[in-house]
Design a protein around this motif. Structure first.
Motif, mmCIF file in Angstrom:
data_model
loop_
_atom_site.group_PDB
_atom_site.id
_atom_site.type_symbol
_atom_site.label_atom_id
_atom_site.label_comp_id
_atom_site.label_asym_id
_atom_site.label_seq_id
_atom_site.Cartn_x
_atom_site.Cartn_y
_atom_site.Cartn_z
ATOM 1 N N LYS A 627 0.802 -1.215 0.000
ATOM 2 C CA LYS A 627 0.000 0.000 0.000
ATOM 3 C C LYS A 627 0.846 1.282 0.000
ATOM 4 O O LYS A 627 0.437 2.286 -0.592
ATOM 5 C CB LYS A 627 -0.922 0.012 1.230
ATOM 6 N N PHE A 628 2.014 1.256 0.677
ATOM 7 C CA PHE A 628 2.703 2.518 0.934
ATOM 8 C C PHE A 628 4.167 2.547 0.501
ATOM 9 O O PHE A 628 4.819 3.580 0.685
ATOM 10 C CB PHE A 628 2.638 2.850 2.443
ATOM 11 N N TYR A 629 4.693 1.450 -0.043
ATOM 12 C CA TYR A 629 6.125 1.450 -0.319
ATOM 13 C C TYR A 629 6.501 2.484 -1.383
ATOM 14 O O TYR A 629 7.539 3.144 -1.279
ATOM 15 C CB TYR A 629 6.603 0.064 -0.750
ATOM 16 N N LYS A 630 5.685 2.642 -2.396
ATOM 17 C CA LYS A 630 5.996 3.628 -3.431
ATOM 18 C C LYS A 630 6.079 5.029 -2.850
ATOM 19 O O LYS A 630 6.861 5.873 -3.308
ATOM 20 C CB LYS A 630 4.955 3.577 -4.545
ATOM 21 N N THR A 631 5.291 5.289 -1.803
ATOM 22 C CA THR A 631 5.312 6.604 -1.161
ATOM 23 C C THR A 631 6.526 6.774 -0.276
ATOM 24 O O THR A 631 7.083 7.881 -0.157
ATOM 25 C CB THR A 631 4.033 6.779 -0.309
ATOM 26 N N LEU A 632 6.980 5.680 0.337
ATOM 27 C CA LEU A 632 8.034 5.762 1.355
ATOM 28 C C LEU A 632 9.415 5.357 0.848
ATOM 29 O O LEU A 632 10.388 5.502 1.588
ATOM 30 C CB LEU A 632 7.654 4.883 2.559
ATOM 31 N N GLU A 633 9.513 4.828 -0.364
ATOM 32 C CA GLU A 633 10.802 4.293 -0.809
ATOM 33 C C GLU A 633 11.861 5.375 -0.992
ATOM 34 O O GLU A 633 13.056 5.094 -0.974
ATOM 35 C CB GLU A 633 10.624 3.525 -2.125
ATOM 36 N N SER A 634 11.437 6.632 -1.135
ATOM 37 C CA SER A 634 12.415 7.712 -1.302
ATOM 38 C C SER A 634 13.096 8.097 0.008
ATOM 39 O O SER A 634 14.075 8.854 -0.001
ATOM 40 C CB SER A 634 11.731 8.949 -1.889
ATOM 41 N N ILE A 635 12.595 7.587 1.147
ATOM 42 C CA ILE A 635 13.187 7.916 2.451
ATOM 43 C C ILE A 635 14.363 6.988 2.682
ATOM 44 O O ILE A 635 14.204 5.790 2.898
ATOM 45 C CB ILE A 635 12.141 7.764 3.575
ATOM 46 N N GLU A 636 15.561 7.563 2.635
ATOM 47 C CA GLU A 636 16.773 6.739 2.680
ATOM 48 C C GLU A 636 17.668 7.050 3.874
ATOM 49 O O GLU A 636 18.700 6.401 4.039
ATOM 50 C CB GLU A 636 17.579 6.942 1.385
ATOM 51 N N TYR A 637 17.299 8.023 4.722
ATOM 52 C CA TYR A 637 18.175 8.323 5.865
ATOM 53 C C TYR A 637 18.059 7.265 6.959
ATOM 54 O O TYR A 637 18.832 7.251 7.908
ATOM 55 C CB TYR A 637 17.897 9.717 6.428
ATOM 56 N N VAL A 638 17.056 6.399 6.830
ATOM 57 C CA VAL A 638 16.993 5.179 7.642
ATOM 58 C C VAL A 638 16.722 4.018 6.683
ATOM 59 O O VAL A 638 16.164 4.205 5.593
ATOM 60 C CB VAL A 638 15.879 5.253 8.711
ATOM 61 N N GLN A 639 17.121 2.827 7.093
ATOM 62 C CA GLN A 639 16.961 1.655 6.233
ATOM 63 C C GLN A 639 15.688 0.877 6.547
ATOM 64 O O GLN A 639 15.514 -0.240 6.080
ATOM 65 C CB GLN A 639 18.179 0.737 6.404
ATOM 66 N N THR A 640 14.809 1.487 7.336
ATOM 67 C CA THR A 640 13.611 0.776 7.791
ATOM 68 C C THR A 640 12.731 0.344 6.634
ATOM 69 O O THR A 640 12.302 -0.816 6.551
ATOM 70 C CB THR A 640 12.818 1.672 8.756
ATOM 71 N N PHE A 641 12.448 1.249 5.715
ATOM 72 C CA PHE A 641 11.490 0.946 4.661
ATOM 73 C C PHE A 641 12.091 0.017 3.608
ATOM 74 O O PHE A 641 11.394 -0.840 3.053
ATOM 75 C CB PHE A 641 10.992 2.255 4.038
ATOM 76 N N LYS A 642 13.377 0.166 3.354
ATOM 77 C CA LYS A 642 14.022 -0.809 2.477
ATOM 78 C C LYS A 642 14.051 -2.181 3.142
ATOM 79 O O LYS A 642 13.902 -3.212 2.471
ATOM 80 C CB LYS A 642 15.447 -0.349 2.152
ATOM 81 N N GLY A 643 14.243 -2.178 4.464
ATOM 82 C CA GLY A 643 14.216 -3.436 5.192
ATOM 83 C C GLY A 643 12.855 -4.106 5.120
ATOM 84 O O GLY A 643 12.755 -5.338 5.022
ATOM 85 N N LEU A 644 11.785 -3.300 5.149
ATOM 86 C CA LEU A 644 10.433 -3.859 4.990
ATOM 87 C C LEU A 644 10.262 -4.477 3.606
ATOM 88 O O LEU A 644 9.652 -5.543 3.457
ATOM 89 C CB LEU A 644 9.391 -2.769 5.217
ATOM 90 N N LYS A 645 10.826 -3.807 2.590
ATOM 91 C CA LYS A 645 10.722 -4.344 1.229
ATOM 92 C C LYS A 645 11.500 -5.660 1.118
ATOM 93 O O LYS A 645 11.035 -6.616 0.454
ATOM 94 C CB LYS A 645 11.283 -3.321 0.238
ATOM 95 N N ILE A 646 12.632 -5.737 1.769
ATOM 96 C CA ILE A 646 13.407 -6.991 1.751
ATOM 97 C C ILE A 646 12.614 -8.110 2.419
ATOM 98 O O ILE A 646 12.558 -9.232 1.926
ATOM 99 C CB ILE A 646 14.763 -6.771 2.447
ATOM 100 N N ARG A 647 12.000 -7.788 3.560
ATOM 101 C CA ARG A 647 11.149 -8.778 4.232
ATOM 102 C C ARG A 647 10.016 -9.237 3.317
ATOM 103 O O ARG A 647 9.679 -10.417 3.256
ATOM 104 C CB ARG A 647 10.561 -8.170 5.506
ATOM 105 N N TYR A 648 9.439 -8.271 2.616
ATOM 106 C CA TYR A 648 8.334 -8.580 1.708
ATOM 107 C C TYR A 648 8.791 -9.508 0.589
ATOM 108 O O TYR A 648 8.129 -10.512 0.281
ATOM 109 C CB TYR A 648 7.789 -7.271 1.139
ATOM 110 N N ASP A 649 9.941 -9.202 -0.012
ATOM 111 C CA ASP A 649 10.454 -10.035 -1.104
ATOM 112 C C ASP A 649 10.799 -11.433 -0.602
ATOM 113 O O ASP A 649 10.534 -12.430 -1.289
ATOM 114 C CB ASP A 649 11.693 -9.379 -1.727
ATOM 115 N N GLU A 650 11.387 -11.512 0.576
ATOM 116 C CA GLU A 650 11.704 -12.826 1.135
ATOM 117 C C GLU A 650 10.442 -13.652 1.355
ATOM 118 O O GLU A 650 10.408 -14.853 1.075
ATOM 119 C CB GLU A 650 12.450 -12.661 2.469
#
Length: 785
Positions: A627-650
């Protein structure tokens, strides 16, 4: 000498003096004097009433001074600045332990202090022989400077024995009274220098920290002269008029006449000693912080004695309640009665649990709770505040008895005006901009609904009964402002509009909503079942998250904390509720609206998503990414949202692998099942063909087979059965299984049963369908979903 456990244990309350010179209650238990093998000595042992664990194991040292104060208290020091006290339930038990201590130290039990100050170390005897350091200067005006220097030098010595010897000399003579006579002489003569020396002398005697000296200095004869000496602080340009304040301005009000002269004297003494401690004595330095510990103990014991004497007076408390219930008395009189009762309850906290429980039962019997309910509904702010303080003391003393009264009241109430709902109403209607009263009442409600102080017995479970009552009759009252403010006429499209008093953009309203959310968060953490039903049935989280758009960050954080508490339980029912309602959207919107500001809101939102990632809450991870990754993927000063995407892909890769494995297993199962079905049908077709041939043509003599023909007939069916084509996938995703017909079977029947289409999914009704196929050979097996 007591080398075995006492036959009769004594009930005591154990106290320890902390760094702030306050007595900490370490618990209540039973004391015994017992020989302890590993310490090779007789020790004082206190076994806790609650856990049966040892809360005190203190070796009785031969050189430790033990003091017996009044009739029920023994005080000593375990180490420098580490005071201990035993408060006994009765004087007889105190006397037994005191005698054991005296036997160990070889002292007479009639003394008030066990250490014989005249029989000390040889080193100290040498000091006495070589220098008469304890030859006090004579008590004369001209010797005040010498006396001042002498007392100051004793206080500066490192060994406590010097202070003990000085205290003994001062106690045995009339030296203190003679000093106070010199005070009158110096004051009459205007001798400022002498008055300054007397200030230092009296302060030094107080710093000796001896109860025996306090009893002399704080007697009716001496206490006002002590106050007078302490007025002449050399650091002050002019003396303060403390005696004038105590005698003329501080008025003793008897809301109900006290006939006991000893009680009256004790009340006066306690007030004046407290005044000396709080006002006249300088704030002790780091090196003097333990000098006044015995003074605190003196005040503490006075308060205990006052409460006991008032409780034992048969008429006093009854008369107080008669006047409190009297509606004809004026507000000033009732206010004074409440203030007195507030002070009385504050003093009662010094009692031991059995005495405290007995006092509370007496107050309940006299009708304290109905009186407080009446006062809380009045408009006078001071009276309501005093009633709230009294109720707080009662809840701290016995929350179970308060809950019992509330539930009994609910059964008898006709109009539904319950005490607990009145507390909620007062919290909501607090007019203080800082909500001081509301905060106090919220803490009171929290104590009432806290499961940890609820009793559970074989015949009664207080937790389930009271919480059921609370969520049925009470919770809607204290969260009513939340429902009113988040209603449709206040909010548009889940956004707060306006800034009037009924809007969360109003500061006072936002503060009240924050208190309500704090209590709701507490409920989520401690009332798992009851609050869950309430949240889901009232769609409560959606209403709470409307407040995320408030301009007050503290309210936004309170709403986020409530949601965080729900997610922290890792309850899939909560997760499904959040996903179905798309309730992360207000959180993401608030996060994006906050922009690049690095503040509490930014950190709290990131912590929420980081918790979901670390705990790998799969349903929420999938929902957030989709629902929200496209909105949040530009936030890179923390790795939280990329980490969520990795969890999702796994998770997706794992699901695909599971699907492939399942596909293979299902394929094998379907193939085997299809072969079994065809075998059954072919056997049935062969039987039917045989029956038809027998019915049409009876066998002739030469039709009987010879042995060779018989052998071939038994061999051919087996070869035909083995001729089964592999299944082929159809365009619809199902599989087509073909087999060659039996050589001896009928062509029409075999052609109808030569193929079967089977779906990929394993239907739980497959076995029933297979059984149906046995009775109907012409039906095609179809295992699609």
């Amino acid at each position: 000498m007591a080398e075995s456990a006492m036959a009769d244990k004594c009930r005591v309350k154990l106290y320890s003096l902390n760094r702030d010179q306050q007595w900490d209650d370490l618990g209540t238990g039973h004391i015994s004097s017992t020989y302890v093998e590993h310490l090779q000595s007789v020790c004082l042992l206190v076994q806790s009433d609650s856990s049966e664990a040892l809360i005190l194991e203190s070796k009785i040292n031969s050189n430790t001074p033990y003091q017996r104060q009044q009739e029920t208290l023994i005080v000593w020091s375990e180490a420098e600045g580490h005071g201990m006290a035993l408060s006994f339930q009765d004087a007889e038990g105190c006397q037994q332990i005191w005698e054991d201590i005296c036997r160990v130290q070889g002292k007479d039990p009639s003394v008030r202090i066990t250490q014989d100050l005249l029989d000390e170390s040889d080193q100290f005897d040498d000091i006495l022989e070589t220098a008469d350091v304890f030859d006090l200067p004579s008590c004369e005006v001209g010797k005040l400077e010498d006396i001042d220097d002498f007392v100051s030098s004793i206080l500066a010595l490192p060994l406590p024995i010097h202070k003990e010897r000085l205290a003994l000399i001062l106690e045995n003579g009339n030296y203190i009274k003679n000093l106070l006579q010199l005070f009158h002489t110096c004051e009459d003569q205007g001798d400022t220098e002498g008055l300054h020396h007397l200030y230092e002398i009296i302060k030094g005697i107080l710093f000796l920290n001896k109860t025996s000296l306090f009893e002399i200095m704080f007697s009716d004869e001496c206490i006002m002269d002590v106050v007078g000496c302490l007025e002449y602080d050399p650091a002050m340009a002019q003396p303060k008029r403390h005696r004038e304040f105590l005698t003329q301005h501080a008025k003793f009000k008897e809301v109900v006449p006290i006939t006991d002269c000893e009680l009256t004297q004790k009340i006066h003494q306690t007030y004046r000693v407290q005044y000396i401690h709080d006002i006249l004595m300088p704030i002790p330095s780091m090196f003097e912080e333990n000098f006044l510990s015995s003074l605190k103990t003196f005040i503490f014991l006075n308060k205990v004695q006052i409460v006991r004497m008032l409780h034992e007076d048969d008429n006093f408390l009854s008369e107080v309640f008669v006047q409190l219930r009297n509606e004809t008395i004026d507000d000033d009189k009732q206010r004074e009665l409440l203030f007195f009762f507030k002070e009385f309850c504050k003093f009662s906290q010094t009692l031991q649990p059995p005495d405290n429980d007995a006092l509370f039962k007496t107050l309940t019997h006299l009708g304290i709770l109905p009186v407080l309910k009446t006062v809380l509904s009045r408009k006078d702010l001071q009276m309501r505040s005093a009633a709230t303080d009294i109720l707080t003391y009662l809840v701290e003393c016995s929350p179970s008895m308060i809950r019992e009264f509330i539930m009994e009241e609910a059964q008898q109430s006709v109009d539904g005006n319950l005490f607990i709902n009145l507390i909620s109403e007062q919290m909501i209607c607090d007019t203080d901009p800082e909500l001081g009263g509301a905060i106090h009442l919220m803490e009171l409600l929290r104590a009432l609904i806290h499961p940890e102080n609820m009793l559970s017995t074989p015949s009664k479970c207080e937790r389930s009964e009271f919480l059921y009552f609370f969520y049925k009759h009470c919770i809607q009252n204290f969260i009513a402002p939340l429902f009113a403010i988040t209603s449709e006429n206040i909010c548009e499209g889940d956004n707060v509009v306006g800034a009037d008093k009924n809007s969360p953009n109003n500061y006072q309203t936002a503060g009240l909503l924050s208190l309500i959310l704090e209590l709701l968060t507490f409920c989520v953490q401690h009332h798992t079942y009851y609050i869950k039903n309430y949240i889901l049935s009232n769609d409560l989280l959606r209403r709470v998250l409307i407040l995320m758009s408030s301009k007050h960050t503290f309210l936004t954080l309170s709403a986020l904390r409530f949601m965080r508490g729900m997610i922290g339980l890792k309850d899939e029912l909560y997760n499904y509720y959040i996903i179905k309602g798309n309730l992360f959207e207000p959180v993401v919107n608030a996060f994006l609206k906050n922009g690049t500001r690095y503040n509490m809101l930014n950190s709290a939102v990131i912590e929420l998503f980081e918790y979901i990632r670390v705990e790998n809450i799969k349903s929420l991870v999938i929902h957030i990414v989709e629902k929200f990754y496209k909105t949040l993927e530009s936030i890179e000063y923390v790795q939280t949202f990329k980490g969520l995407k990795i969890r999702y892909d796994e998770e997706k890769d794992q699901q695909n692998q599971i699907w492939k494995n399942l596909h293979t297993i299902l394929y094998s199962q379907i193939l085997c099942r299809g072969i079994r079905v065809l075998e059954k049908k072919e056997k049935m077709c062969i039987k039917e063909d045989s029956k038809e041939e027998e019915a049409v043509m009876p066998p002739l003599e030469d039709d009987f087979p010879d042995p060779y023909d018989k052998f071939m007939e038994t061999k051919n069916p087996k070869e035909n059965e083995d001729k089964v084509d592999l299944p082929k996938r159809t365009s619809s995703g199902s599989y087509k299984i073909s087999s060659s017909p039996s050589a001896g079977g009928a062509n029409e029947t075999s052609s109808q049963s030569s193929s079967s289409t089977v779906g990929l999914k394993n239907d739980p009704d497959d076995e029933e369908k297979d059984e149906g196929d046995e009775t109907s050979p012409k039906k095609k097996p179809h295992l699609s979903s």
